[in-house]
Structure formats: structure tokens, C-alpha cells
Design an enzyme around this catalytic site. Structure first.
Site, PDB file in Angstrom:
ATOM      1  N   PHE A  52      85.041  -9.068   6.942  1.00  0.00           N
ATOM      2  CA  PHE A  52      83.793  -8.369   6.614  1.00  0.00           C
ATOM      3  C   PHE A  52      84.104  -6.945   6.146  1.00  0.00           C
ATOM      4  O   PHE A  52      83.535  -6.458   5.161  1.00  0.00           O
ATOM      5  CB  PHE A  52      82.870  -8.345   7.830  1.00  0.00           C
ATOM      6  CG  PHE A  52      81.557  -7.650   7.585  1.00  0.00           C
ATOM      7  CD1 PHE A  52      80.475  -8.342   7.074  1.00  0.00           C
ATOM      8  CD2 PHE A  52      81.410  -6.296   7.858  1.00  0.00           C
ATOM      9  CE1 PHE A  52      79.263  -7.700   6.836  1.00  0.00           C
ATOM     10  CE2 PHE A  52      80.208  -5.644   7.622  1.00  0.00           C
ATOM     11  CZ  PHE A  52      79.127  -6.355   7.110  1.00  0.00           C
ATOM     12  N   SER A 105      75.930   4.176  12.398  1.00  0.00           N
ATOM     13  CA  SER A 105      77.186   3.440  12.449  1.00  0.00           C
ATOM     14  C   SER A 105      78.322   4.452  12.316  1.00  0.00           C
ATOM     15  O   SER A 105      78.107   5.659  12.474  1.00  0.00           O
ATOM     16  CB  SER A 105      77.223   2.407  11.322  1.00  0.00           C
ATOM     17  OG  SER A 105      78.362   1.602  11.428  1.00  0.00           O
ATOM     18  N   LYS A 137      88.100   2.384  20.696  1.00  0.00           N
ATOM     19  CA  LYS A 137      86.866   1.827  20.125  1.00  0.00           C
ATOM     20  C   LYS A 137      86.609   0.453  20.750  1.00  0.00           C
ATOM     21  O   LYS A 137      87.273  -0.524  20.411  1.00  0.00           O
ATOM     22  CB  LYS A 137      86.979   1.712  18.610  1.00  0.00           C
ATOM     23  CG  LYS A 137      85.706   1.216  17.937  1.00  0.00           C
ATOM     24  CD  LYS A 137      85.873   1.150  16.428  1.00  0.00           C
ATOM     25  CE  LYS A 137      84.613   0.629  15.767  1.00  0.00           C
ATOM     26  NZ  LYS A 137      84.304  -0.757  16.173  1.00  0.00           N
ATOM     27  N   ARG A 158      71.190  -2.431  18.913  1.00  0.00           N
ATOM     28  CA  ARG A 158      71.169  -1.457  17.824  1.00  0.00           C
ATOM     29  C   ARG A 158      70.150  -1.834  16.753  1.00  0.00           C
ATOM     30  O   ARG A 158      69.438  -0.991  16.226  1.00  0.00           O
ATOM     31  CB  ARG A 158      72.554  -1.357  17.174  1.00  0.00           C
ATOM     32  CG  ARG A 158      72.618  -0.290  16.086  1.00  0.00           C
ATOM     33  CD  ARG A 158      73.655  -0.625  15.005  1.00  0.00           C
ATOM     34  NE  ARG A 158      74.979  -0.800  15.545  1.00  0.00           N
ATOM     35  CZ  ARG A 158      75.860   0.187  15.697  1.00  0.00           C
ATOM     36  NH1 ARG A 158      75.533   1.418  15.373  1.00  0.00           N
ATOM     37  NH2 ARG A 158      77.060  -0.065  16.175  1.00  0.00           N
ATOM     38  N   CYS A 467     108.801 -40.150  17.775  1.00  0.00           N
ATOM     39  CA  CYS A 467     109.340 -38.810  17.528  1.00  0.00           C
ATOM     40  C   CYS A 467     109.593 -38.627  16.035  1.00  0.00           C
ATOM     41  O   CYS A 467     110.296 -39.443  15.420  1.00  0.00           O
ATOM     42  CB  CYS A 467     110.640 -38.621  18.307  1.00  0.00           C
ATOM     43  SG  CYS A 467     111.466 -37.040  17.957  1.00  0.00           S
ATOM     44  N   CYS A 486     109.695 -36.718  23.902  1.00  0.00           N
ATOM     45  CA  CYS A 486     110.701 -37.600  23.323  1.00  0.00           C
ATOM     46  C   CYS A 486     111.789 -37.789  24.376  1.00  0.00           C
ATOM     47  O   CYS A 486     112.449 -36.817  24.769  1.00  0.00           O
ATOM     48  CB  CYS A 486     111.291 -36.985  22.053  1.00  0.00           C
ATOM     49  SG  CYS A 486     112.735 -37.877  21.433  1.00  0.00           S
ATOM     50  N   CYS A 492     118.385 -36.364  20.145  1.00  0.00           N
ATOM     51  CA  CYS A 492     117.308 -35.977  19.227  1.00  0.00           C
ATOM     52  C   CYS A 492     117.690 -34.665  18.540  1.00  0.00           C
ATOM     53  O   CYS A 492     117.884 -33.643  19.213  1.00  0.00           O
ATOM     54  CB  CYS A 492     115.996 -35.806  19.985  1.00  0.00           C
ATOM     55  SG  CYS A 492     114.641 -35.222  18.937  1.00  0.00           S
TER      56      CYS A 492
END
Length: 752
Positions: A52, A105, A137, A158, A467, A486, A492
Site C-alpha cells: 500500500f 496521519s 511506531k 480514527r 521420497c 523417508c 537417501c
């Protein structure tokens, strides 16, 4: 009338001078921003705050160049969003209420240059006398609270800055919002005072809420800010009416049957909503309208807020110049997760109120304040695919593959999803737009989908049955396990690569030149069948690995460095050897405990499961895992190969080192000049002490270096003795008695 007509014609002419493509982009951006603003305040956002901000920044840039486009209707001149009219399709909205003074703001800064430019403008307007109040903030819901004669009159959102939603009814459920103000001789309660602040969930409360929602099978909240806003703005009056109606029906039915079941369900929902409201905290940071009271300094206003019994942060600090502002911003950039609630930047204000009045305000923001925004930690992006990774212990972990997106200062393409159950619990589908979070050095995590953006093309993730690295059928290690694994642990290739990378890491043997690519290259070249072969590597074997050879077939600098580092790694202490074995549940803490208690690999292998479990810091789960690991033949073979290659399997006991810290717990936090974190721990352990990572009432000393953060604050709060680096050396050399004489012990004091 003529003047107005001339002005309108001139303005139209100016707009006509703007290129058509710029006008079109401005109109598109304005509409897009307004739609996102409405979603942010009244529905579910579909983009992150940072995205934004990017849209708004682009719009501001266009209007800076083409000022005729900067009209009062532009989103750049608006604050918040208008309050929805009750009954106009906005079932959840509250009645509107006007603020006594407009809630503005803040303009944003994203770089050090932006802050410097703002400070230069301040200096041009008011000279060099400005001092700056810096504060984190808070990323919460902005609220406006009015007290009349010390009693709460209104609590409002607000809204558009002039008019907000009147949510006063909900204040009764939030303990952080006092019903009455207290006063002191210095700061008596004024006749009328308008307070500005942020309502937000503390981090621990937000995590507790999500844990509860997960247990109930409810969708998880994506972040503390939006969920806190939704909780505070919910219509608790309507929930109470619904509860009363359900109770009446249940009573009429004799508190039995469907009516009673409905009442119990509605009661549970009401109680959960009430609990969540009370989990909110309030951080007050400003004063609007005030009658019979004034202040000279913004920081003085914070003292008044505290005196009246309102919650304020203890972190605002008044600093003299821009360099100190930068230092403050950098500090909280590193420690933003130590505060206890979410922050997204630092607000910098001119402290002197008379200078604030000189500087004035634009239509949407004061010129005497600015918000420095940190790089975003939450963004939205497209989830392209969900794949799986096989870890060093065989655990199969799904991860998301996404369109690359910048978050927390780095570009991210992959993010963890933990396990198949977690994918289902989060409701994530392949093709979703998802919310991604990356906090500091934490692994990026997908929080959940943006449901509003689904178009029907998304599909469910299906966990593979085999796997992907070796084709072995996948299964849980034991009945009831959430994870699937596995079972081809030794062969592996994915597990082996992960184990090689892990044993070379900082918690293991700490072998430079043996990173992820090196592990892959060693396995693919066939010079390492399992990790037992690592310390048998020599120049001839390494020449068979293309990564470590040059065009002439000789070892590269990295190849020679790897061999040198392997030789040095053989002398690492026993606990690092244990970590490097990749025994499930055995990390540095458990490994240190085992090595410290038993002293040698042989003693650990020969110990019974009960003996292992009785070791302080181990326990039955780790003991069972260690026993199971050493019962496997090829695991024993790894230890044998390492031993024959010269890896140290026993810690030498230094009988000359007095155990002056026996029974003491010491926490080290921050950066020390003469000790690395591991060196400091070793020094504590060698003297019989316990090196802990958290501060409690049982902590004996806390050693603080630079950027110590929240552990230092916790020590002061609990009155635990605090040592600087010089004091730590006294503790090591002379023991706790002498260290106590130079330690700092006091309660935490608020910052100026």
C-alpha cells in the site's frame, strides 16, 4: 463568482497540461488506493501495508511533479477512511462520532536521506534549536479517547480523521483503557482531555489467541494489527443481545435440548470475544484537545499521560540531533522484536510544542513529525507450487514456491509450511495469493491465503507417497506422528546432503569451505558414502570432485582450505562431535549436558537410557533418542571411522580450573569485545556454571555487551545482578563474591 470561475478554468487548463498517460495512471492509482483503504478499515486487506505504501508513494511522486493533480479529493490528502453509515450495508459499523480535534496521519520516510531531508526542512523553518522525541511506531489501531472531568466519555476509531466510529461500548471489556483518570499535584486531571493512542495485541497474547483458534479448528489470524482492529471494532452490544435472547429461549425450554445447546455455543463465542478484547493493550502517544491544561514539550505530555494512569511506552527518548535520531532508528531496527508488540518503524517528533505550532500541518499530516518505516516483514505474493524437502533426519517438509517478493530487506522465493497438517490447517491452496512473513533472520513463513482473491483455479496440495530424492515409500516414524519421514536414512542423497551441511555448520564441527554446494558435490562425486567418510578425505579423493579442482586437475585454494579445516575440526570438543552426529533432539544444549556429565563418547555409548535421562538438561525423550541412535550398526561405523581418522572422542578435564561457578546460572547477552558467544559459554561451563539463554529469578548473573536488548531490561526488572564485560572477567577470575561487588542491581527505570 467570477473569481471562482477563473480559478476553475485555470485549474482545468493546468490539468490539461498533464500528459494523458500520467492522468490515466493517476486516476487508476487513486481508485486502487481508495479500494484498498476501504478494505483495510472495513474488510480484509488483499495487499500488505508495504505494498500500500508503494502505491501511495508513486501517487505522491506524480503529484509532486504535476501539482494540479493534488486536489482535496486525492488519496494523498485524505486521512484514514470515512465511517460507514450504520444500516447502509455495513452491519458491523458503529455510529459515527466527531473528534474534538482532527486526528492527522503521518508522512513516511523510508531511507536515511528521507529523514535528513525532513530534518533540514525543520531547521529551515525554526532554526537549529529543535530537539527530537523518538519512539517506536506501534503497528496497531489508532484510537481517540475523550475524558470529561476524569471520566471516560468516548472511545473512537480514527475514521477519516474528523469522524470515527463510536466504539465506547467495547471499552468496558478492555482493562488497559481506564474508566477514570487519576491525578497528581503536578498533573491534575483536566476538565476535558482527548488522548491519542494505538490499540494492539501484545505478541504473547496474539500467539495465545492463534493457538486457541487452532485448537478449535478456526482460521488463524494473519497478524496482530488487523486482528486487533477487528476485535476492538466488533459489535459486542449485538453479541450481548444475541446471548440474552439465546438464554431466554434456553430458560423457556427448561435449559435442555437444542435451545440449551444453542445458548452454550453463543455463550462460548461471547466469552471468547470478551477474553480477546481484554487481551488488547493500549499505547498512548499524544494529546489532542485539552481544556485547563497545556504542555511545553511533547515528552512532558507523556509524563502527564502516565500520571493520569494511562498506559505509555517506556521507550520514547529525547535526542539532540539527527545523528542520535539515526542511532535510535538503527537500534530498534535490530531490536524491533524485543519490545513485546509489533512495530513497523520509528516516529520522530519535534519535542518543543511552540516549534510544533510554528511548523504547522498539511491537510493530512503534521510537519513537525515523521514516521520512518522499516522494510516490510509481511507481504502478499502468488503461491506457484508446493513442494517437499527431505531433511537430515528424514523428515519430509512441504515448502511454498512463490513469485519472488522483497520482504525484510531480502528477496524471497521459498517459505516453509512445516507439514501436511499445517498446510491443511492454514487452508493454503496452490495458486493462492498468500500472506508471507519474514522477521529478521527467521525462515520465511506462509501465514495464510487471501481468500478474497481466489478465482476457482486453485488446487489442493497432495503429500507425495514416495521420497522425491530416493523413491522410498514415506511413512511416520511411529504411530501418531504428525510428520512423515523417508526411512532410507543412510542412502537417501537428500538426507546425506543435509547432514553434511549440518555437521559443517557453526553448531557442529564449524568447517569452513564445506557449505551446501560442497556437500552436494562430495555426494555426487561418490567420495562420501555417508558422513563417516568426511574425515578420510585427502588430496587424491578431493581431486575427483570438480568443485575443488582447476582446469589442470589440481586442487583449488578452496580445496586445500577444506583439507586444512578438516584437520583442525578433529580437535573440536566432544559436544560438537555429538551435535554433528545428527541424533534426533540432540542440539548444542543437550550435547553440552551429555559431554559435561559423561566426558567421553565411550561413556555415552555405554550409559543406560536411565543414566542418560538423569543427566541434567537431557530427560527421557533425548535419552531414548540417543540410545536408539547408537543401536544402529552404520551409526556405530560413523563413530569408528571418525575415531580412526583422529577426531577427538574425549574431553580433557582441566583440573587446574577451579569450579568457582558451580551451581550458578549465567546469561550472556549482547556483543562482547573479547569473547565470542561460544567462548563466553565455554568459560562459564569450564568453571562448573550453567550458561542459559533466558533470564529468570533463578539467574545468578546477567552479562551485558553492546545492544543487549530485552534480557538486560528483564534482569533489571527482576533485580538480577548485571555485569559488564569487565565485571564478567572479575566473575571468571575471582568468583561470584568479587563479581557481586561490581554488579549493577536495580529496578528498571523508564527512559527519558
Amino acid at each position: 463568482m467570477v473569481g471562482s470561475t477563473v480559478c476553475a478554468v485555470t485549474e482545468q487548463a493546468d490539468i490539461n497540461d498533464v500528459p494523458a498517460d500520467i492522468r490515466e495512471r493517476h486516476a487508476t492509482l487513486s481508485q486502487e488506493i481508495e479500494e484498498h483503504r476501504q478494505r483495510y478499515y472495513f474488510a480484509s486487506p488483499t495487499i500488505s501495508d508495504a505494498q500500500f505504501d508503494e502505491l501511495m508513494h508513486e501517487l505522491e511522486g506524480i503529484e509532486e511533479q504535476y501539482t494540479s493533480l493534488r486536489t482535496p479529493e486525492s488519496p494523498t490528502q485524505q486521512v484514514g477512511a470515512p465511517v460507514a453509515e450504520p444500516g447502509a450495508g455495513a452491519e458491523a459499523s458503529w455510529p459515527p462520532v466527531e473528534h474534538l480535534e482532527r486526528m492527522l496521519s503521518l508522512d513516511n520516510a523510508f531511507t536515511a536521506d528521507d529523514i535528513a531531508e525532513w530534518a533540514n526542512r525543520v531547521e529551515r523553518e525554526v532554526g537549529t534549536g529543535a530537539r527530537y522525541l523518538c519512539e517506536p511506531k506501534v503497528d496497531g489501531l489508532a484510537v481517540d479517547i475523550v475524558y470529561r472531568d476524569g471520566k471516560l466519555a468516548t472511545l473512537a476509531t480514527r475514521g477519516d480523521g474528523r469522524t470515527g466510529e463510536d466504539i465506547t461500548y467495547n471499552a468496558q471489556y478492555v482493562d488497559a483503557i481506564p474508566d477514570r483518570l487519576t491525578g497528581t499535584d503536578e498533573y491534575p486531571v483536566p476538565a476535558v482531555v482527548e488522548i491519542r493512542g494505538e490499540a494492539v495485541f501484545p505478541t504473547e497474547e496474539f500467539e495465545a489467541i492463534n493457538a486457541e483458534r487452532g485448537d478449535l479448528g478456526l482460521p488463524l489470524f494473519a497478524n496482530a494489527r488487523n486482528s486487533g482492529a477487528g476485535v476492538l471494532r466488533q459489535r459486542m452490544d449485538r453479541r450481548k443481545d444475541k446471548l440474552d435472547a439465546a438464554k431466554s429461549k434456553a430458560d423457556a425450554a427448561g435449559n435442555e435440548g437444542r435451545a440449551q445447546a444453542t445458548y452454550e455455543r453463543v455463550l462460548e463465542e461471547y466469552e471468547r470475544a470478551r477474553r480477546n478484547l481484554n487481551r488488547l493493550t493500549l499505547v498512548c502517544h499524544g494529546i489532542g484537545r485539552r481544556d485547563g491544561f497545556d504542555i511545553r514539550l511533547q515528552s512532558q505530555g507523556y509524563e502527564a499521560l502516565k500520571a493520569w494512569g494511562l498506559p505509555v511506552s517506556d521507550r520514547p527518548t529525547v535526542v539532540p540531533d539527527l545523528d542520535a535520531v539515526r542511532t535510535y532508528i538503527d537500534h530498534y531496527g535490530e531490536h524491533r522484536h524485543d519490545i513485546g508488540f509489533e512495530i513497523d518503524g520509528v516516529v520522530v517528533k519535534v519535542d518543543q510544542v511552540d516549534l510544533q505550532r510554528q511548523l504547522g500541518s498539511t491537510s493530512r499530516a503534521p510537519r513537525w513529525a515523521i514516521a520512518f518505516k522499516y522494510p516490510p516483514e509481511e507481504v502478499t505474493t502468488k503461491l506457484i507450487d508446493i513442494r517437499v524437502n527431505v531433511g537430515r533426519t528424514g523428515r519430509v517438509t512441504p515448502y511454498g514456491v512463490m513469485e519472488p517478493v522483497k520482504v525484510a530487506g531480502s528477496t524471497v522465493e521459498n517459505a516453509t509450511l512445516h507439514n501436511a497438517s499445517e498446510v491443511k490447517r492454514k487452508g493454503v491452496l496452490i495458486g493462492d495469493t498468500v500472506v508471507l512473513r519474514k522477521a529478521g533472520d527467521v525462515i520465511p513463513e506462509i501465514l495464510g491465503p487471501v481468500l478474497e482473491l481466489r478465482d476457482g483455479t486453485e488446487r489442493e496440495f497432495v503429500m507425495p507417497a514416495e521420497c522425491p530424492a530416493c523413491g522410498t515409500p514415506l511413512a511416520p516414524a511411529k504411530e501418531g506422528d504428525v510428520d512423515i519421514r523417508c526411512p532410507n536414512t543412510r542412502s537417501c542423497p537428500s538426507q546425506l546432503r543435509e547432514r553434511l551441511f549440518y555437521l559443517a555448520g557453526r553448531s557442529g564441527f564449524d568447517i569452513e569451505a564445506m557449505g551446501w554446494e560442497a556437500g552436494i558435490a562430495l555426494v555426487e562425486a561418490g567420495v562420501v558414502v555417508d558422513e563417516g567418510d568426511v574425515f578420510s578425505l585427502d588430496a587424491e579423493r578431493l581431486k575427483r570432485v570438480p568443485l575443488f579442482t582447476n582446469a589442470e586437475g589440481e586442487l583449488t585454494v578452496n580445496g586445500r582450505r577444506l583439507l586444512d579445516n578438516l584437520e583442525k575440526a578433529k580437535q573440536q570438543p566432544l559436544w560438537r562431535v555429538l551435535v554433528s552426529l545428527s541424533i534426533r533432539h540432540v542440539g548444542p544444549t543437550a550435547a553440552r549436558a551429555l559431554a559435561g556429565a559423561l566426558g567421553s563418547m565411550d561413556a555415552i555409548v555405554e550409559a543406560s537410557e536411565e543414566q542418560l535421562a538423569d543427566t541434567d538438561g537431557v530427560g527421557p525423550t533425548i535419552a531414548a533418542s540417543v540410545t536408539e541412535w547408537f543401536a544402529v550398526d552404520w551409526h556405530q561405523e560413523i563413530v569408528r571411522k571418525w575415531r580412526e581418522a583422529g577426531v577427538r572422542m574425549r574431553d580433557e578435564t582441566d583440573t587446574s580450573m577451579p569450579r568457582t561457578l558451580e551451581g550458578l546460572t549465567v546469561v550472556v547477552t549482547g556483543s562482547l569485545q573479547d569473547f565470542s558467544r561460544d567462548d563466553a559459554k565455554e568459560a562459564i561451563l569450564a568453571r562448573g556454571g550453567k550458561a542459559s539463554g533466558s533470564v529468570s529469578k533463578k539467574t545468578s548473573f546477567v552479562v551485558v555487551g553492546e545492544n543487549a536488548g530485552s534480557k538486560h531490561d528483564k534482569a533489571l526488572e527482576l533485580k538480577v545482578p548485571v555485569l559488564d564485560e569487565a565485571g564478567f572477567k572479575v566473575l571468571l577470575d575471582s568468583g561470584p563474591g568479587e563479581a557481586a561487588k561490581v554488579a549493577q542491581v536495580r529496578s528498571a527505570e523508564p527512559a527519558e
